[in-house]
Design an enzyme around this catalytic site. Sequence first.
Site, PDB file in Angstrom:
ATOM      1  N   GLU A  56      21.846  -4.585  33.462  1.00  0.00           N
ATOM      2  CA  GLU A  56      22.024  -5.953  33.953  1.00  0.00           C
ATOM      3  C   GLU A  56      21.901  -5.964  35.476  1.00  0.00           C
ATOM      4  O   GLU A  56      22.826  -5.568  36.198  1.00  0.00           O
ATOM      5  CB  GLU A  56      23.390  -6.529  33.539  1.00  0.00           C
ATOM      6  CG  GLU A  56      23.520  -7.967  34.036  1.00  0.00           C
ATOM      7  CD  GLU A  56      24.797  -8.686  33.613  1.00  0.00           C
ATOM      8  OE1 GLU A  56      25.754  -8.034  33.183  1.00  0.00           O
ATOM      9  OE2 GLU A  56      24.807  -9.922  33.740  1.00  0.00           O
TER      10      GLU A  56
ATOM     11  N   HIS B 259      21.287 -13.824  40.157  1.00  0.00           N
ATOM     12  CA  HIS B 259      20.605 -13.291  38.977  1.00  0.00           C
ATOM     13  C   HIS B 259      19.109 -13.608  38.990  1.00  0.00           C
ATOM     14  O   HIS B 259      18.325 -12.892  38.372  1.00  0.00           O
ATOM     15  CB  HIS B 259      21.310 -13.763  37.700  1.00  0.00           C
ATOM     16  CG  HIS B 259      22.566 -12.976  37.457  1.00  0.00           C
ATOM     17  ND1 HIS B 259      22.640 -11.943  36.566  1.00  0.00           N
ATOM     18  CD2 HIS B 259      23.773 -13.029  38.055  1.00  0.00           C
ATOM     19  CE1 HIS B 259      23.862 -11.415  36.600  1.00  0.00           C
ATOM     20  NE2 HIS B 259      24.567 -12.058  37.505  1.00  0.00           N
TER      21      HIS B 259
HETATM   22  C1  LIG Z   1      24.520 -10.288  44.267  1.00  0.00           C
HETATM   23  C2  LIG Z   1      25.628 -10.519  45.272  1.00  0.00           C
HETATM   24  C3  LIG Z   1      26.439  -9.229  45.446  1.00  0.00           C
HETATM   25  C4  LIG Z   1      25.008 -10.900  46.610  1.00  0.00           C
HETATM   26  O1  LIG Z   1      26.057 -11.185  47.478  1.00  0.00           O
HETATM   27  P1  LIG Z   1      25.829 -11.609  49.006  1.00  0.00           P
HETATM   28  O2  LIG Z   1      27.168 -11.862  49.550  1.00  0.00           O
HETATM   29  O3  LIG Z   1      24.837 -12.701  49.109  1.00  0.00           O
HETATM   30  O4  LIG Z   1      25.173 -10.281  49.594  1.00  0.00           O
HETATM   31  P2  LIG Z   1      25.054  -9.740  51.077  1.00  0.00           P
HETATM   32  O5  LIG Z   1      23.603  -9.326  51.239  1.00  0.00           O
HETATM   33  O6  LIG Z   1      25.646 -10.670  52.090  1.00  0.00           O
HETATM   34  O7  LIG Z   1      25.956  -8.397  51.033  1.00  0.00           O
HETATM   35  C5  LIG Z   1      27.347  -8.448  50.817  1.00  0.00           C
HETATM   36  C6  LIG Z   1      27.774  -7.177  50.103  1.00  0.00           C
HETATM   37  O8  LIG Z   1      27.273  -7.189  48.746  1.00  0.00           O
HETATM   38  C7  LIG Z   1      26.826  -5.865  48.380  1.00  0.00           C
HETATM   39  N1  LIG Z   1      25.399  -5.942  48.017  1.00  0.00           N
HETATM   40  C8  LIG Z   1      24.552  -6.991  48.200  1.00  0.00           C
HETATM   41  N2  LIG Z   1      23.339  -6.734  47.692  1.00  0.00           N
HETATM   42  C9  LIG Z   1      23.395  -5.487  47.157  1.00  0.00           C
HETATM   43  C10 LIG Z   1      22.466  -4.671  46.479  1.00  0.00           C
HETATM   44  N3  LIG Z   1      21.207  -5.076  46.218  1.00  0.00           N
HETATM   45  N4  LIG Z   1      22.864  -3.463  46.073  1.00  0.00           N
HETATM   46  C11 LIG Z   1      24.115  -3.028  46.316  1.00  0.00           C
HETATM   47  N5  LIG Z   1      25.052  -3.776  46.970  1.00  0.00           N
HETATM   48  C12 LIG Z   1      24.699  -4.984  47.378  1.00  0.00           C
HETATM   49  C13 LIG Z   1      27.119  -4.969  49.561  1.00  0.00           C
HETATM   50  O9  LIG Z   1      28.355  -4.326  49.340  1.00  0.00           O
HETATM   51  C14 LIG Z   1      27.226  -5.917  50.734  1.00  0.00           C
HETATM   52  O10 LIG Z   1      28.169  -5.556  51.699  1.00  0.00           O
HETATM   53  P3  LIG Z   1      27.982  -4.237  52.640  1.00  0.00           P
HETATM   54  O11 LIG Z   1      28.395  -3.107  51.782  1.00  0.00           O
HETATM   55  O12 LIG Z   1      26.519  -4.183  53.018  1.00  0.00           O
HETATM   56  O13 LIG Z   1      28.878  -4.478  53.797  1.00  0.00           O
HETATM   57  C15 LIG Z   1      26.585 -11.682  44.839  1.00  0.00           C
HETATM   58  O14 LIG Z   1      25.878 -12.906  44.761  1.00  0.00           O
HETATM   59  C16 LIG Z   1      27.285 -11.456  43.547  1.00  0.00           C
HETATM   60  O15 LIG Z   1      28.150 -10.608  43.422  1.00  0.00           O
HETATM   61  N6  LIG Z   1      26.968 -12.253  42.509  1.00  0.00           N
HETATM   62  C17 LIG Z   1      27.641 -12.146  41.243  1.00  0.00           C
HETATM   63  C18 LIG Z   1      26.827 -11.310  40.313  1.00  0.00           C
HETATM   64  C19 LIG Z   1      27.662 -10.779  39.179  1.00  0.00           C
HETATM   65  O16 LIG Z   1      28.846 -10.530  39.290  1.00  0.00           O
HETATM   66  N7  LIG Z   1      27.049 -10.577  38.068  1.00  0.00           N
HETATM   67  C20 LIG Z   1      27.778 -10.009  36.954  1.00  0.00           C
HETATM   68  C21 LIG Z   1      27.177 -10.378  35.744  1.00  0.00           C
HETATM   69  S1  LIG Z   1      27.511 -12.062  35.294  1.00  0.00           S
HETATM   70  C22 LIG Z   1      27.924 -11.888  33.661  1.00  0.00           C
HETATM   71  O17 LIG Z   1      27.354 -11.052  32.991  1.00  0.00           O
HETATM   72  C23 LIG Z   1      29.186 -12.475  33.189  1.00  0.00           C
HETATM   73  C24 LIG Z   1      29.346 -13.983  33.097  1.00  0.00           C
HETATM   74  C25 LIG Z   1      29.020 -14.666  34.439  1.00  0.00           C
HETATM   75  O18 LIG Z   1      28.524 -14.544  32.097  1.00  0.00           O
HETATM   76  C26 LIG Z   1      30.801 -14.123  32.719  1.00  0.00           C
HETATM   77  C27 LIG Z   1      31.372 -15.495  32.878  1.00  0.00           C
HETATM   78  O19 LIG Z   1      31.236 -16.325  31.959  1.00  0.00           O
HETATM   79  O20 LIG Z   1      31.988 -15.721  33.928  1.00  0.00           O
END
Ligand SMILES: CC(C)(COP(=O)([O-])OP(=O)([O-])OC[C@H]1O[C@@H](n2cnc3c(N)ncnc32)[C@H](O)[C@@H]1OP(=O)([O-])[O-])[C@@H](O)C(=O)NCCC(=O)NCCSC(=O)C[C@@](C)(O)CC(=O)[O-]
Length: 408
Positions: A101, A403
């Site tokens: 994922e 996503h």
């Molecule tokens: C995608 C982010 C992290 C962007 O988040 P952001 O804040 O836009 O990213 P950023 O570029 O400003 O970076 C912030 C930090 O995110 C990390 N980061 C950022 N990009 C990367 C990358 N490529 N690889 C590794 N780490 C990354 C990294 O730690 C970084 O800090 P740093 O360490 O640089 O100081 C954020 O939008 C997020 O967490 N979104 C949520 C995504 C998620 O949790 N998905 C889980 C699956 S959803 C699901 O399956 C369940 C669900 C939703 O259906 C359940 C329900 O019903 O609730």
Amino acid sequence: MEFEELVEKVANGEIKLHQVEKYTNGDKKLATEIRRKALEKKLGVKLDNIGHYSLDPNQLIGKNIENMIGVVQIPMGVAGPLKINGEYAKGEFYIPLATTEGALVASVNRGCSALTEAGGVKTTLIDDKMTRAPLLKCPDARRAREVAEWVKNNLDYLQEKAVSKVTRHGKLRGVKPFIVGNNLYLRFEFETGDAMGMNMVTIASEEIMKVIEEEFPDVKYLALSGNLCVDKKPNAANFILGRGKTVIAEAIVPREIVERKLKTTPELIAEVNYRKNLVGSAQAGSYGFNAHFGNIVGAIFLATGQDEAQITEGSHGITLAEVTPEGDLYISVTMPSLEIGTVGGGTRVPTQREALSIMGVAGGGDPPGTNAKKFAEIVAGAVLAGELSLLAAIAAKHLAKAHKELGR
Ligand SMILES: CC(C)(COP(=O)([O-])OP(=O)([O-])OC[C@H]1O[C@@H](n2cnc3c(N)ncnc32)[C@H](O)[C@@H]1OP(=O)([O-])[O-])[C@@H](O)C(=O)NCCC(=O)NCCSC(=O)C[C@@](C)(O)CC(=O)[O-]
Ligand SMILES: NC(=O)C1=CN([C@@H]2O[C@H](COP(=O)(O)OP(=O)(O)OC[C@H]3O[C@@H](n4cnc5c(N)ncnc54)[C@H](OP(=O)(O)O)[C@@H]3O)[C@@H](O)[C@H]2O)C=CC1
């Protein structure tokens, strides 16, 4: 018999899939190749990737798998470092996550980054036990009550007469009887050291049943699992009573970090948590009063050789979020039934063992049990990181965007 001839005979059914080892002098690697080639031939498919692996089937078949044909590869990423101020896990940890994922590892990584900058996660182990609940059919409820009383009063005797005969680390420490009509369910609770413990407690419970059958000839031992254990099914019993490790991870994240790193506010995270994880889950009749414990638990289970069916109970639990009087964010995860181990089962598969070694928890602890407890604290910390990041993304309306960018 030659390789091609064996493949032909397996493909046409003359030799059964599980009989191939008989024709390879017990060479399980060769048997694995023959089964896969036979399947390719019979089904007209190519299984080249499934046939690409470094694991040795000679070590796996008979302990971890039957009818082996190869290996499925799941990409593994790593999140961290995550600072944990636990009772067993102390320091900074990298967390291996096996998943397909997109955005999941990034999310947990973001949570780790925010939590570590905030000073780390505090973890507390509340309880630790593995349960098995055999079913006894009694003449009536009154007799069931008598048997239950006898068992409650004879735990030391059962440990000595039954349990200690079959395990060194398994210790019978309690029983919770349930009576329904003339059915008696004895939910035995065991300490299991560093093992998740299901084999251990199943074997021990069977020994206990032998003693009970001798003691109560009018009572019929019907099933080793009466479904009140409860193993591999969503259920209220584990949610309330706990099973495996019951563990809590909590942290206070300063407002500035929430705003800068998570792009939202403590107030919005707390409100989303209340209306989504608490009210929404109540309306759904869910045992998961959380956003996605299952995501992090699942990815760690696959990486480290845990029993994947127990992700079900690992997804149970409650996330709390509130704004502190200072305006910062308090967030916690309470996990009632995290069934994990660092010895036994899939933890001895070399790739999975390497993943455990990333966290410094491969194998038995000194004293026994401490490695599994440390592992439980690390898992809870990682789950907290995942909850924090996803709640923030939902509060900031970044979920779909994340996503779109990372998941398709
Ligand atoms: C995608 C982010 C992290 C962007 O988040 P952001 O804040 O836009 O990213 P950023 O570029 O400003 O970076 C912030 C930090 O995110 C990390 N980061 C950022 N990009 C990367 C990358 N490529 N690889 C590794 N780490 C990354 C990294 O730690 C970084 O800090 P740093 O360490 O640089 O100081 C954020 O939008 C997020 O967490 N979104 C949520 C995504 C998620 O949790 N998905 C889980 C699956 S959803 C699901 O399956 C369940 C669900 C939703 O259906 C359940 C329900 O019903 O609730
Ligand atoms: N049988 C069943 O009904 C079920 C089985 N399973 C499967 O059970 C397996 C896991 O069972 P589990 O009992 O955890 O593992 P094992 O069956 O591998 O038992 C653990 C083994 O490790 C030994 N051991 C060595 N060091 C330690 C230590 N530090 N702490 C604890 N044990 C130690 C134990 O010895 P000793 O016992 O002498 O202490 C025991 O032989 C998984 O494969 C799972 O999929 C899952 C659900 C149901």
